[in-house]
Design a protein around this motif. Sequence first.
Motif, PDB file in Angstrom:
ATOM      1  N   ASP A   1    -100.711  38.288  40.333  1.00 45.21           N
ATOM      2  CA  ASP A   1    -101.484  38.670  41.540  1.00 45.21           C
ATOM      3  C   ASP A   1    -102.823  38.644  41.241  1.00 45.21           C
ATOM      4  OD1 ASP A   1     -99.201  38.796  42.823  1.00 45.21           O
ATOM      5  OD2 ASP A   1     -99.066  41.093  42.904  1.00 45.21           O
ATOM      6  N   ALA A   2    -103.217  38.647  39.859  1.00 53.25           N
ATOM      7  CA  ALA A   2    -104.732  38.743  39.351  1.00 53.25           C
ATOM      8  C   ALA A   2    -105.214  37.499  39.040  1.00 53.25           C
ATOM      9  CB  ALA A   2    -104.752  39.804  38.139  1.00 53.25           C
ATOM     10  N   LYS A   3    -104.161  36.610  39.000  1.00 50.81           N
ATOM     11  CA  LYS A   3    -104.539  35.078  38.757  1.00 50.81           C
ATOM     12  C   LYS A   3    -105.167  34.814  37.335  1.00 50.81           C
ATOM     13  CE  LYS A   3    -105.100  33.432  43.588  1.00 50.81           C
ATOM     14  NZ  LYS A   3    -104.518  34.772  44.188  1.00 50.81           N
ATOM     15  N   VAL A   4    -104.267  35.605  36.326  1.00 53.90           N
ATOM     16  CA  VAL A   4    -104.968  35.472  35.044  1.00 53.90           C
ATOM     17  C   VAL A   4    -104.456  33.863  34.466  1.00 53.90           C
ATOM     18  CG1 VAL A   4    -104.526  37.717  34.531  1.00 53.90           C
ATOM     19  CG2 VAL A   4    -102.791  36.160  33.904  1.00 53.90           C
ATOM     20  N   LYS A   5    -105.312  33.516  33.663  1.00 51.55           N
ATOM     21  CA  LYS A   5    -105.295  32.121  32.999  1.00 51.55           C
ATOM     22  C   LYS A   5    -103.953  31.944  32.419  1.00 51.55           C
ATOM     23  CE  LYS A   5    -107.249  28.463  30.278  1.00 51.55           C
ATOM     24  NZ  LYS A   5    -106.927  27.605  31.004  1.00 51.55           N
ATOM     25  N   ARG A   6    -103.431  32.863  31.417  1.00 55.56           N
ATOM     26  CA  ARG A   6    -102.362  32.674  30.776  1.00 55.56           C
ATOM     27  C   ARG A   6    -101.744  34.131  30.063  1.00 55.56           C
ATOM     28  NH1 ARG A   6    -103.313  28.377  26.641  1.00 55.56           N
ATOM     29  NH2 ARG A   6    -103.346  27.223  28.411  1.00 55.56           N
TER      30      ARG A   6
ATOM     31  N   GLN B   1    -102.871  34.656  14.384  1.00 55.79           N
ATOM     32  CA  GLN B   1    -103.285  33.197  14.394  1.00 55.79           C
ATOM     33  C   GLN B   1    -102.323  32.595  15.618  1.00 55.79           C
ATOM     34  OE1 GLN B   1    -102.480  28.798  12.250  1.00 55.79           O
ATOM     35  NE2 GLN B   1    -102.194  30.795  10.925  1.00 55.79           N
ATOM     36  N   MET B   2    -101.035  32.881  15.483  1.00 54.25           N
ATOM     37  CA  MET B   2    -100.138  32.358  16.756  1.00 54.25           C
ATOM     38  C   MET B   2    -100.517  32.854  18.144  1.00 54.25           C
ATOM     39  SD  MET B   2     -97.844  30.145  16.172  1.00 54.25           S
ATOM     40  CE  MET B   2     -96.390  30.378  17.214  1.00 54.25           C
ATOM     41  N   ASN B   3    -100.900  34.051  18.141  1.00 51.59           N
ATOM     42  CA  ASN B   3    -101.419  34.720  19.406  1.00 51.59           C
ATOM     43  C   ASN B   3    -102.651  33.956  19.940  1.00 51.59           C
ATOM     44  OD1 ASN B   3    -100.256  37.190  21.013  1.00 51.59           O
ATOM     45  ND2 ASN B   3     -99.645  37.184  18.541  1.00 51.59           N
ATOM     46  N   GLU B   4    -103.735  33.654  19.038  1.00 46.97           N
ATOM     47  CA  GLU B   4    -104.810  32.878  19.359  1.00 46.97           C
ATOM     48  C   GLU B   4    -104.483  31.543  19.535  1.00 46.97           C
ATOM     49  OE1 GLU B   4    -109.502  32.748  17.885  1.00 46.97           O
ATOM     50  OE2 GLU B   4    -107.832  33.107  16.456  1.00 46.97           O
ATOM     51  N   LEU B   5    -103.807  30.798  18.913  1.00 43.44           N
ATOM     52  CA  LEU B   5    -103.339  29.457  19.191  1.00 43.44           C
ATOM     53  C   LEU B   5    -102.612  29.383  20.624  1.00 43.44           C
ATOM     54  CD1 LEU B   5    -102.090  28.282  15.933  1.00 43.44           C
ATOM     55  CD2 LEU B   5    -104.016  27.468  16.903  1.00 43.44           C
ATOM     56  N   ALA B   6    -101.779  30.300  20.796  1.00 45.99           N
ATOM     57  CA  ALA B   6    -101.094  30.395  22.046  1.00 45.99           C
ATOM     58  C   ALA B   6    -101.968  30.627  23.432  1.00 45.99           C
ATOM     59  CB  ALA B   6     -99.801  31.380  22.254  1.00 45.99           C
ATOM     60  N   MET B   7    -103.086  31.460  22.921  1.00 48.27           N
ATOM     61  CA  MET B   7    -103.694  31.904  24.164  1.00 48.27           C
ATOM     62  C   MET B   7    -105.076  30.826  24.646  1.00 48.27           C
ATOM     63  SD  MET B   7    -106.364  35.231  24.588  1.00 48.27           S
ATOM     64  CE  MET B   7    -107.874  34.339  23.718  1.00 48.27           C
ATOM     65  N   THR B   8    -105.262  29.908  23.521  1.00 47.76           N
ATOM     66  CA  THR B   8    -106.482  29.153  23.651  1.00 47.76           C
ATOM     67  C   THR B   8    -105.987  27.668  23.839  1.00 47.76           C
ATOM     68  OG1 THR B   8    -106.733  29.084  21.123  1.00 47.76           O
ATOM     69  CG2 THR B   8    -107.975  30.530  22.664  1.00 47.76           C
TER      70      THR B   8
END
Length: 326
Positions: A114-119, A227-234
């Motif tokens: 509902d907030a239309k977050v990117k990921r 590292q995995m969180n950053e890679l997944a997010m970006t």
Amino acid sequence: MNNKLGTILITGGAGFIGSNLCEHFLKRGYKVRVLDNFSTGHRHNIEHFIDNSNFLLIEGDIRILADCNKAVEGANYVLHQAALGSVPRSINDPITTNDVNVSGFLNMLVAARDAKVKRFVYAASSSTYGDSESLPKVEDKIGKPLSPYAITKFVNELYADIFSKTYGLETIGLRYFNVFGRKQDPKGAYAAVIPKFVIQLMNHECPVINGSGDYSRDFTYIDNVIQMNELAMTTNNVDAINTVYNTAVGDRTNLNELVGYLKEFLAYYDSNIANVETKHGPNRAGDIPHSLASIEKAKDKLGYIPTHKIKDGLKEAVEWYWNNLK
């Protein structure tokens, strides 16, 4: 104030993994907000962020949709870490585990949609592999869950997949394999094995290994998880989203070896620890014998290269515990 990079909501941000993510992304220049009810997280994990103008703490519960909506408003990304961990806890109290891990997860998905977050990047679990005996564990081959906790984490993956397909919400699940490192709580009935053993050895108490000690795990240091969180997010690779990844090292260590490493590294600070004996108890209900991840998918799709093998991570973790908890 630099907010060009965007705003990240980290649920469970006062916990072990969440607070390490907060620290990392604040250093990167992101605006970070935390949603936490402090049921398992600790204020001392985030107290040094409170005065940071890029940090915001929202006390609330993911089981309350209004709290989720408030927390996610204006956020670009969600790193969903909030959950009730521990297989034994889920066996003792499956209802609360389900309420938090399934109903709470669904609330966060709805709020993010509902907030239309990117990921929406979320903490999945190696427990999803269940009774599958194949090694190494590959993402598309799972067995039947062996605990209520494992069921809830598998259901998370199913819900995330549906929200991707039905609502277009970008999701990535990270199947964590036995994460350890700084800030991991050594106290309580459901403490993880590494900090629990470290504190016992520091106090010259005999650590108790469940079973013979031959059970093995892909112990994964916190920096690999960050590292995995950053890679997944970006990631901008469209083929890398709306799926799940093993978040691990791709190597396994049995419990007897683990205690040997801990004694070796702790003996650097106190030579008497090398002589502390180890005891053995019964195997724990719901435990799988062996866990080893294939990380080829993460390497291929996300460019993941783990920085810490087990001994590298244990050395850093032991140093942190000695300096902060002795």
